[in-house]
Design a protein around this motif. Structure first.
Motif, short mmCIF file in Angstrom:
data_model
loop_
_atom_site.label_atom_id
_atom_site.label_comp_id
_atom_site.label_asym_id
_atom_site.label_seq_id
_atom_site.Cartn_x
_atom_site.Cartn_y
_atom_site.Cartn_z
N HIS A 131 0.94 -1.26 0.08
CA HIS A 131 0.04 0.11 0.00
C HIS A 131 0.98 1.36 -0.09
O HIS A 131 0.46 2.25 -0.53
N HIS A 135 1.10 4.63 -2.56
CA HIS A 135 0.97 6.04 -2.16
C HIS A 135 2.38 6.74 -2.90
O HIS A 135 2.15 7.68 -3.66
N GLY A 163 -3.01 8.65 7.40
CA GLY A 163 -3.68 8.16 8.75
C GLY A 163 -2.90 6.89 9.53
O GLY A 163 -3.04 6.88 10.67
N HIS A 165 0.20 5.83 8.56
CA HIS A 165 1.90 5.88 8.47
C HIS A 165 2.64 7.33 8.12
O HIS A 165 1.98 8.09 7.77
N GLY A 189 -1.31 11.92 10.28
CA GLY A 189 -2.67 11.94 9.99
C GLY A 189 -3.21 11.59 11.23
O GLY A 189 -4.50 12.29 11.75
N GLU A 190 -2.95 10.50 12.04
CA GLU A 190 -3.59 10.27 13.21
C GLU A 190 -3.41 11.28 14.30
O GLU A 190 -4.58 11.62 15.04
N ASP A 193 -6.10 13.64 13.45
CA ASP A 193 -7.52 13.17 13.88
C ASP A 193 -8.00 12.90 15.43
O ASP A 193 -8.79 13.45 15.71
N GLY A 206 -8.24 15.79 9.65
CA GLY A 206 -6.99 16.69 8.96
C GLY A 206 -8.01 18.00 8.31
O GLY A 206 -7.37 18.93 8.20
N PRO A 207 -8.93 17.27 7.43
CA PRO A 207 -9.51 18.44 6.60
C PRO A 207 -10.27 19.50 7.55
O PRO A 207 -10.26 20.71 7.06
N GLY A 295 0.30 10.59 0.31
CA GLY A 295 -0.49 10.16 1.40
C GLY A 295 -1.74 11.45 1.67
O GLY A 295 -1.55 12.23 1.41
N GLY A 296 -2.56 10.82 2.48
CA GLY A 296 -3.92 11.34 2.74
C GLY A 296 -3.65 12.82 3.20
O GLY A 296 -4.19 13.83 2.86
N VAL A 297 -2.60 13.04 4.08
CA VAL A 297 -2.34 14.27 4.72
C VAL A 297 -1.76 15.46 3.65
O VAL A 297 -2.00 16.56 3.82
N ASN A 300 -3.59 18.52 2.18
CA ASN A 300 -3.53 20.05 2.92
C ASN A 300 -2.63 20.97 2.05
O ASN A 300 -1.61 20.73 1.74
N ASN A 327 -4.42 11.48 -3.68
CA ASN A 327 -3.76 11.73 -2.25
C ASN A 327 -4.16 10.60 -1.41
O ASN A 327 -3.47 10.04 -0.59
N THR A 328 -5.55 10.39 -1.25
CA THR A 328 -6.02 9.57 -0.13
C THR A 328 -6.31 8.14 -0.87
O THR A 328 -6.00 7.94 -1.96
#
Ligand code: KG4
Ligand code: ZN
Length: 364
Positions: A131, A135, A163, A165, A189-190, A193, A206-207, A295-297, A300, A327-328
């Motif tokens: 995974h 990314h 979120g 890693h 990310g965690e 959150d 995050g958002p 990655g998800g963050v 931003n 991104n996500t």
């Protein structure tokens, strides 16, 4: 090469169809609504939702990819139609790529089992994907028309933040990775959150923190920059989260709400400055030709700006995923890794025995 890719590593059910490195369709069914009341992802709820949705999501990706001529008799039942779309897609699909890890075990197993089932039933080649590599390679994704044409020069240094890693990965070429720094506890990310949850802002945090931070004073609170003086490139966010927790705990709800934007801005700044500090040091150490931020963050905008500036200061080009969906979590990026693995002939030998690997590592 036509590839079907599947990712169910966390709380998004996703399937994509690619032609080589071109993403023809990338469908993501988000489960945010199911998890938000819990303030985070609940693995069993995620597993159930993946099971309910996976076939419909695969069928939707096949439909949108237009690889098959899909004409059906009227009055065909929805479930039968989904099965028929998948069967027709399988006439064109040559390789199935699926996320093996890392991720939540119960969630991963749904995608892995579905990929195995299809690969065995329709006699397709199967590729097991990491995974995080997905990314990282998301910056190479191309659309149907083959754009953008990016010529990323290796070696590169990737900052992957989501979120689950937070890692700095040195890349000497596609498929060649070495983790040079990572979080010792919470992911970035965690950390966002959890702070959002504490301020009653819902999930994912995050958002929401990004939106609030735009109008806040990022100097309002004093917060630590963890592991600042250590020479390695590892991160730690649990101390920062705890420092924030104790400062917020002393306040009433009214006091929190009065300065919500300031708390969000100060916390976001502390997280992002910590990320940049170590990444900047690693860039100096490894002398790479390209930078990659994924990655998800990375959705931003503030963080993108900060990283853009860092890259300009270091005079090294930086690459972000070109589309928001990249991104996500999404299966398009998994298909891309699958494509490169298939080119190298790295297929699963015994399809029936493929198993998820929740703690799958990259490189080293
Ligand atoms: O990559 P991703 O979708 O899933 C994992 O593999 O974890 O990343 C999700 C994380 C969450 O922690 C979420 O709060 C964060 O990415 N995130 C953001 C933004 N959008 C998503 N963090 C900061 N700003 C954003 N705009
Ligand atoms: Zn992810």
């Amino acid at each position: 090469m036509i590839i079907l890719a599947i990712d169910t590593s966390c709380d998004d059910t996703s399937a994509a169809v690619l032609m080589d490195d071109r993403i023809l369709a990338n469908v993501v069914s988000s489960q945010v609504d199911l998890h938000k009341d819990w303030g985070g992802v609940v693995p069993d709820i995620a597993m159930r939702a993946h099971k309910e949705r996976i076939e419909a999501v695969i069928a939707e990706a096949i439909k949108r990819s237009q690889i098959s001529d899909l004409r059906f008799q009227k009055h065909i039942k929805k479930d039968e139609k989904i099965k028929e779309i998948i069967a027709k897609g399988m006439e064109k699909i040559e390789v199935i790529a699926v996320t093996k890890g890392s991720g939540l075990a119960p969630a991963l197993s749904v995608g892995v089992n579905k990929a195995k089932e299809l690969a065995i039933e329709f006699d397709k080649k199967l590729v097991a994907v990491n995974h995080i590599e997905g990314h990282i390679l998301s910056v190479l994704a191309k659309n149907r028309a083959g754009r953008p044409e990016r010529q990323i020069e290796w070696p590169a240094l990737a900052l992957t933040i989501s979120g689950g890693h937070t890692k700095i990965v040195r890349i000497s070429g596609i498929g060649k990775y070495e983790v040079v720094g990572e979080t010792l506890d919470d992911a970035a990310g965690e950390a966002l959150d959890k702070a959002a949850k504490q301020m009653g802002l819902g999930y994912p945090g995050g958002p929401v923190i990004e939106r609030l931070a735009e109008s806040g004073n990022d100097n309002f609170m004093e917060l630590p920059r963890p592991l600042k003086d250590r020479k390695d490139f590892d991160y730690s966010f649990s101390g920062l989260k705890t420092a924030f927790y104790y400062q917020i705990k002393k306040l009433t709800n009214e006091e929190i709400n009065e300065h919500l934007t300031d708390y969000a801005a100060s916390y976001q700044r502390a997280v992002f400055e910590t990320l940049l500090m170590k990444y900047g040091k690693a860039i100096d150490e490894y002398k790479v030709k390209s930078l990659i931020a994924v990655g998800g963050v990375m959705a931003n905008q503030k963080l993108r700006k900060m990283l853009g500036k860092l890259a300009r200061d270091k005079k090294i080009p930086i690459y972000f995923p070109v589309k928001k969906i990249l991104n996500t979590d999404n299966a398009g990026m998994i298909g891309l890794v699958g494509y490169f693995q298939a080119l190298r002939g790295e297929f699963v030998e015994n399809k029936a025995e493929l198993d998820r690997d929740p703690r799958m590592e990259i490189g080293n």
